[in-house]
Design a protein around this motif. Structure first.
Motif, short mmCIF file in Angstrom:
data_model
loop_
_atom_site.label_atom_id
_atom_site.label_comp_id
_atom_site.label_asym_id
_atom_site.label_seq_id
_atom_site.Cartn_x
_atom_site.Cartn_y
_atom_site.Cartn_z
N UNK A 267 35.93 35.78 27.53
CA UNK A 267 34.79 34.96 27.13
C UNK A 267 33.92 35.75 26.17
N UNK A 268 33.72 35.22 24.96
CA UNK A 268 32.86 35.84 23.95
C UNK A 268 33.19 37.32 23.74
N UNK A 269 34.47 37.61 23.68
CA UNK A 269 34.88 38.98 23.42
C UNK A 269 34.81 39.90 24.62
N UNK A 270 34.57 39.35 25.79
CA UNK A 270 34.49 40.16 26.99
C UNK A 270 34.68 39.31 28.22
N UNK A 271 33.72 39.39 29.15
CA UNK A 271 33.77 38.60 30.37
C UNK A 271 32.51 37.76 30.49
N UNK A 272 32.60 36.72 31.29
CA UNK A 272 31.46 35.82 31.46
C UNK A 272 30.45 36.39 32.44
N UNK A 273 29.26 35.81 32.43
CA UNK A 273 28.23 36.18 33.40
C UNK A 273 28.74 36.01 34.82
N UNK A 274 29.44 34.89 35.10
CA UNK A 274 29.90 34.62 36.45
C UNK A 274 30.93 35.65 36.90
N UNK A 275 31.80 36.07 36.01
CA UNK A 275 32.79 37.07 36.40
C UNK A 275 32.12 38.42 36.67
N UNK A 276 31.18 38.79 35.81
CA UNK A 276 30.41 40.01 36.08
C UNK A 276 29.67 39.89 37.42
N UNK A 277 29.09 38.73 37.68
CA UNK A 277 28.35 38.52 38.91
C UNK A 277 29.23 38.71 40.14
N UNK A 278 30.44 38.16 40.11
CA UNK A 278 31.36 38.31 41.24
C UNK A 278 31.68 39.78 41.49
N UNK A 279 31.90 40.51 40.41
CA UNK A 279 32.24 41.93 40.54
C UNK A 279 31.07 42.72 41.14
N UNK A 280 29.86 42.44 40.66
CA UNK A 280 28.68 43.19 41.11
C UNK A 280 28.29 42.84 42.54
#
Length: 450
Positions: A267-280
């Motif tokens: 997503x947009x050259x990286x990862x989405x907010x939701x994917x980052x949120x799941x990881x964190x």
């Protein structure tokens, strides 16, 4: 208030999460490098024009400035696409929803990895309000997405806030809320400094409703990162720090744009907010996609699955599909459930989805009575117990053609009608009519009956 949020990130999100924006045809398509350069020039120009428009004192004046910018004749197709989106935002701000939908339309192309249509399986349609409330019962977070220029995609979230509060959800967050508005909870309603999209009445009603229901309302927007992967990561970190680090057992309802809520995939050259949120956080949110299976002014822009579902079921409310095993159907990986919205029904030039599933009623207003022949004119309804700084519960712009002479080529709200309807919850309101310079034309107190 000066424009504070770089909108190009949202424009890119819109294009990447769905299809492509409607643009003028070109004889020879530009190379990717040429197209990127065109977009950058277009974004710089559009942002400058928006900042200039936002120096106007009145909301109607800002809209007129954006309309003039969009009509100026720039041949750059990237500029036409971006300024069309910006203009659509301002049209939603003044309550002109049909023109907003017409001025920025995403063509919903079928993707190779789209799942088969729910009509090809044994999945059964259910009212989205009921099904999503049920699916959320064992979740700690529910993420809704929206198309920022189409507040239809905010209506279901507003309707569900009370149901989700009953299920134990206690925190609400929305994209582009400003953390600087630290008096929002005490005040109880949004003002111009609360956020960007909260200038639109349905978005403001979403925040207002959350506050009235006792939700903690949290701003999580990235304050320095302007777009791309850096913004997604910062948003996720803000969410975790401002919600779950302080309240580990919090249950969150979140509203964000387009693909910010997708749980997997680039997503947009990286990862989405939701994917980052799941990881964190380690929290798996229920992700509700509301931006693809929607009606468009040009049906050729509808996703191929949309019309067959509408023709077979003729729904009068948003639908989701549930499989036999109890799992929801979603169009694409990365989302848990996809929502079909029925085509809009216009009444006096305005979509009846403004009723918010029956929470609000139409209230007739005549331009002749409120505008005193001073057009264009903006009529706003504010809750009687809120201040003059409150974002209106609904707005209605009047700009009928002149009685004598030919009308200009400007876009006219409600097809130039001089009468219309505000959509309001039962209760007491103050009506205020202003001209394009923000000068008051008339005032009136009204009561919307139960």
């Amino acid at each position: 208030m000066p424009f504070r949020w770089p909108p190009l990130a949202c424009f890119a999100a819109a294009l990447l999460s769905s299809g492509v924006a409607a643009m003028p045809e070109q004889k020879a398509p530009p190379t990717p490098e040429q197209w990127h350069a065109m977009q950058m020039r277009a974004a710089d120009k559009a942002d400058r024009l928006m900042r200039e428009a936002d120096t106007r004192k009145s909301l109607l004046g800002r809209y007129e400035a954006m309309l003039a910018a969009a009509s100026a004749g720039d041949a750059n197709p990237a500029f036409q696409a971006i300024i069309g989106q910006y203009l659509a935002w301002y049209e939603t701000f003044i309550g002109d929803y049909p023109n907003a939908a017409a001025n920025f339309s995403i063509q919903e192309l079928q993707q190779p990895d789209d799942r088969p249509s729910p009509l090809q399986s044994q999945a059964q349609p259910q009212p989205a309000v009921e099904a999503i409330a049920m699916l959320a019962r064992d979740r700690q977070a529910v993420f809704f997405n929206e198309a920022h220029h189409l507040p239809l995609t905010r209506t279901l979230t507003v309707e569900l806030l009370a149901r989700l509060r009953e299920e134990g959800f206690d925190t609400f967050a929305a994209e582009t809320l400003y953390a600087s508005d630290d008096e929002l909870a005490a005040r109880g309603y949004p003002v111009e400094g609360t956020g960007f999209y909260t200038q639109e009445p349905i978005c403001a009603e979403m925040v207002r409703t959350a506050l009235k229901l006792g939700y903690r309302v949290v701003a999580y927007e990235a304050e320095t990162e302007s777009g791309g992967d850096a913004r997604e990561s910062r948003q996720a970190r803000n969410l975790y720090a401002r919600v779950f680090k302080q309240h580990p057992q919090a249950r969150l309802v979140l509203d964000a744009g387009y693909g910010h809520i997708q749980e997997s995939g680039p997503y947009l050259g990286g990862r989405s907010m939701a994917e980052y949120f799941r990881t964190i956080s380690g929290i798996d949110p229920l992700t509700v996609d509301q931006v693809v299976l929607i009606p468009h002014p040009d049906s050729a822009h509808d996703h191929p699955y949309y019309l067959p579902v509408m023709q077979k079921l003729a729904p009068d409310q948003p639908l989701v599909f549930m499989e036999k095993d109890g799992k929801p159907w979603s169009l694409r990986a990365g989302y848990d459930v996809s929502v079909f919205f029925p085509p809009p029904v216009l009444r006096r030039g305005r979509p009846t989805w403004l009723s918010l599933g029956g929470l609000r009623k139409p209230y007739a207003v005549r331009g002749e009575d409120m505008c005193r022949e001073a057009y264009p004119c903006l009529v706003e309804a504010r809750y009687a117990d809120e201040g003059e700084d409150a974002i209106a519960a609904d707005r209605l712009a009047f700009d009928p053609p002149p009685r004598y002479g030919k009308a200009d080529d400007g876009l006219r709200p409600a097809d130039g009608a001089s009468a219309g309807e505000l959509y309001l919850r039962p209760g007491k309101y103050r009506l205020l009519a202003t001209d394009a310079q923000g000068h008051p034309l008339s005032r009136r107190n009204i009561t919307v009956p139960q």
